[in-house]
Design an enzyme around this catalytic site. Structure first.
Site, PDB file in Angstrom:
ATOM      1  N   GLY A 180      -3.637   7.046  -5.545  1.00 31.62           N
ATOM      2  CA  GLY A 180      -4.510   8.198  -5.685  1.00 31.62           C
ATOM      3  C   GLY A 180      -4.079   9.129  -6.796  1.00 31.62           C
ATOM      4  O   GLY A 180      -4.912   9.606  -7.575  1.00 31.62           O
ATOM      5  N   HIS A 192      -5.252   8.215   0.202  1.00 28.44           N
ATOM      6  CA  HIS A 192      -4.619   8.537  -1.063  1.00 28.44           C
ATOM      7  C   HIS A 192      -4.336  10.032  -1.091  1.00 28.44           C
ATOM      8  O   HIS A 192      -5.224  10.846  -0.829  1.00 28.44           O
ATOM      9  CB  HIS A 192      -5.533   8.178  -2.237  1.00 28.44           C
ATOM     10  CG  HIS A 192      -5.726   6.711  -2.424  1.00 28.44           C
ATOM     11  ND1 HIS A 192      -6.758   6.173  -3.172  1.00 28.44           N
ATOM     12  CD2 HIS A 192      -5.029   5.661  -1.941  1.00 28.44           C
ATOM     13  CE1 HIS A 192      -6.664   4.855  -3.141  1.00 28.44           C
ATOM     14  NE2 HIS A 192      -5.629   4.528  -2.410  1.00 28.44           N
ATOM     15  N   THR A 193      -3.102  10.397  -1.380  1.00 24.96           N
ATOM     16  CA  THR A 193      -2.738  11.806  -1.497  1.00 24.96           C
ATOM     17  C   THR A 193      -2.856  12.235  -2.947  1.00 24.96           C
ATOM     18  O   THR A 193      -2.296  11.594  -3.845  1.00 24.96           O
ATOM     19  CB  THR A 193      -1.299  12.041  -1.000  1.00 24.96           C
ATOM     20  OG1 THR A 193      -1.215  11.652   0.372  1.00 24.96           O
ATOM     21  CG2 THR A 193      -0.924  13.508  -1.129  1.00 24.96           C
ATOM     22  N   ALA A 205      -6.908   3.875   5.389  1.00 25.22           N
ATOM     23  CA  ALA A 205      -5.749   4.218   4.556  1.00 25.22           C
ATOM     24  C   ALA A 205      -6.133   5.393   3.690  1.00 25.22           C
ATOM     25  O   ALA A 205      -7.318   5.691   3.514  1.00 25.22           O
ATOM     26  CB  ALA A 205      -5.300   3.024   3.709  1.00 25.22           C
ATOM     27  N   THR A 235      -5.055  -6.275   5.744  1.00 28.35           N
ATOM     28  CA  THR A 235      -6.333  -5.637   5.986  1.00 28.35           C
ATOM     29  C   THR A 235      -7.390  -6.730   6.044  1.00 28.35           C
ATOM     30  O   THR A 235      -7.067  -7.927   5.935  1.00 28.35           O
ATOM     31  CB  THR A 235      -6.657  -4.588   4.907  1.00 28.35           C
ATOM     32  OG1 THR A 235      -7.763  -3.788   5.344  1.00 28.35           O
ATOM     33  CG2 THR A 235      -6.956  -5.230   3.571  1.00 28.35           C
ATOM     34  N   GLY A 248       0.826  -1.192   0.000  1.00 33.31           N
ATOM     35  CA  GLY A 248       0.000   0.000   0.000  1.00 33.31           C
ATOM     36  C   GLY A 248       0.863   1.247   0.000  1.00 33.31           C
ATOM     37  O   GLY A 248       2.095   1.174   0.002  1.00 33.31           O
ATOM     38  N   ASP A 249       0.222   2.403  -0.054  1.00 31.77           N
ATOM     39  CA  ASP A 249       0.931   3.695  -0.060  1.00 31.77           C
ATOM     40  C   ASP A 249       1.842   3.854  -1.267  1.00 31.77           C
ATOM     41  O   ASP A 249       2.851   4.548  -1.205  1.00 31.77           O
ATOM     42  CB  ASP A 249       1.759   3.870   1.228  1.00 31.77           C
ATOM     43  CG  ASP A 249       0.914   3.766   2.487  1.00 31.77           C
ATOM     44  OD1 ASP A 249      -0.110   4.464   2.547  1.00 31.77           O
ATOM     45  OD2 ASP A 249       1.281   2.993   3.382  1.00 31.77           O
TER      46      ASP A 249
END
Length: 424
Positions: free
Chosen positions: A17, A41-42, A39, A240, A12-13
């Site tokens: 996004g 999204h930027t 979690a 998750t 993730g990360d």
């Protein structure tokens, strides 16, 4: 344009996004199909910088319809706060561009509390939860002890249903954790306050998506987290509680008959992870601090420092296979510009033997990384927009990854902004 899922390949990360925000220019409907506010999204665009948690990242594109599908864990309070934050930035959000499935289950305050209680009970064996209630919520979903968003329109049924659920939940809260029972009126008041504000957005999205499909609309499926956090294929139990794989996309979106034509797997140019669990190529100390600061590696939802390390080709190859990725979007390549030599985890050592295969979760604790180094480019590449303008060493790094994981790198991100992208 075909139907496409944008998914995470690692923990993730990875930057999903920013890829959804970019690619929505080619799609009509963006659908979030799993996960909750645990979690984020930027997204950086003409409106500013936003941290999204539940809102689909297509919310910034005019003419795009955004859907929260039935696979999502809907925390009404968290979503409403997010809507307020985004609209304050000048982004219009109406029932025309945001639709919430009447079939999406609701995450209530007691789910968040139970999450914290269980982490406290686990003590030094905790899973590293964000304490947003995700595991208790999905546990309840599969035990058929959740409210659906559509029940907000049936107040008498809602009251009776919630009373039955609370009878069960309060047994757990009081007998297992020694907490105070939840009052029916308090939970109804919470639903009235926050669920009531969302009622204009709640509709039959299954029918909407069916009609959109028949009209030839193009769907973009947005996932949360990554393959290694998937409930079935991830690093169990440090995952998750939902399926983050692309194959679940149409089901969690509410259109199970839709076929995916493309899967864009997002990979960061180095590795990051949040929470507990095995992370074979993890760095520590000054080396880790420098990379973390360079990449701004702090959780969007929690602010927690992310664990960091070199790109892990073993985990990435596995993620590509699990996700069925057809194209890779490699993000944050610009962050590595300070390095003279760039480390790469090329294999693992498991039980004294080198392997290219991602091990069974129980074997990961003892796995050791095999690190090789490639030349760095040691110059700023954030302004580059064409492949041929990248330094040769940066091109070589991308091609090295592409060959190692067996999937074409079609996008190279060199910054957080929407246009900071190189197409191949």
């Amino acid at each position: 344009m075909s139907n496409c899922a944008i998914v995470g390949i690692n923990w993730g990360d990875e930057g999903k996004g920013r890829m959804v925000d970019l690619l929505t220019q080619d799609y009509d409907v963006v659908i979030r199909y799993q996960g909750g506010s645990n979690a984020g999204h930027t997204v950086v665009n003409e409106y500013g910088k936003f941290g999204l948690h539940l809102l689909p990242s297509g919310i910034f594109r005019k003419g795009v319809v955004n859907v929260l599908g039935n696979g999502v864990a809907l925390d009404c309070e968290a979503l409403w706060q997010e809507i307020e934050n985004v609209t304050a930035g000048g982004v219009p959000i109406t029932p025309e561009n945001l639709k919430i499935s009447e079939r999406v289950p609701l995450l209530l305050p007691y789910h968040r509390d139970l999450d914290s209680m269980e982490e406290a009970r686990l003590a030094d064996k905790q899973y590293g939860s964000t304490k947003r209630g995700i595991a208790p919520f999905y546990g309840d979903k599969y035990q058929k002890k959740v409210l659906l968003a559509g029940e907000l329109f049936y107040p008498e049924r809602l009251r009776a249903h919630l009373a039955d659920i609370l009878e069960y939940k309060n047994l757990i809260v009081t007998k297992v954790y020694g907490g105070k029972p939840y009052a029916l009126e308090d939970m109804l008041a919470w639903l009235e306050e926050f669920g009531g504000k969302l009622k204009p957005f709640i509709c039959n999205t299954v029918q909407y998506l069916r009609d959109a499909q028949r009209a030839g609309k193009r769907f973009l499926f947005e996932a949360q987290l990554g393959a290694l956090k998937d409930l079935d294929f991830g690093i169990v139990p440090y995952t998750t509680s939902s399926n983050a794989v692309a194959a679940y996309g149409p089901v969690g979106a509410g259109c199970p008959g839709v076929k995916l034509d493309e899967v864009v797997g997002v990979v960061k140019a180095y590795s990051t992870a949040v929470g507990e669990g095995p992370f074979t190529a993890e760095w520590f100390g000054e080396e880790a601090d420098k990379l973390r600061e360079a990449g701004g590696e702090y959780g969007v939802s929690t602010g927690r420092p992310r664990r960091v390390g070199p790109i892990d080709l073993v985990a990435t190859r596995y993620g590509v296979e699990v996700q069925g990725a057809t194209t890779i979007a490699l993000t944050k390549l610009d962050i590595l510009s300070y390095m003279e030599k760039i480390p790469v985890c090329v294999r693992y050592v498991v039980d004294g033997q080198e392997t290219d295969e991602f091990p069974f979760p129980a074997a990961l604790d003892a796995a050791q990384p095999v690190i090789e180094y490639v030349d760095g480019w040691h110059c700023d590449i954030s302004g580059v927009r064409r492949w041929e303008d990248l330094p040769r060493a940066a091109q070589d790094y991308v091609l090295y990854i592409e060959k190692a994981v067996g999937c074409h790198v079609g996008y190279v991100s060199v910054g957080a902004e929407r246009d900071a992208i190189i197409l191949r």
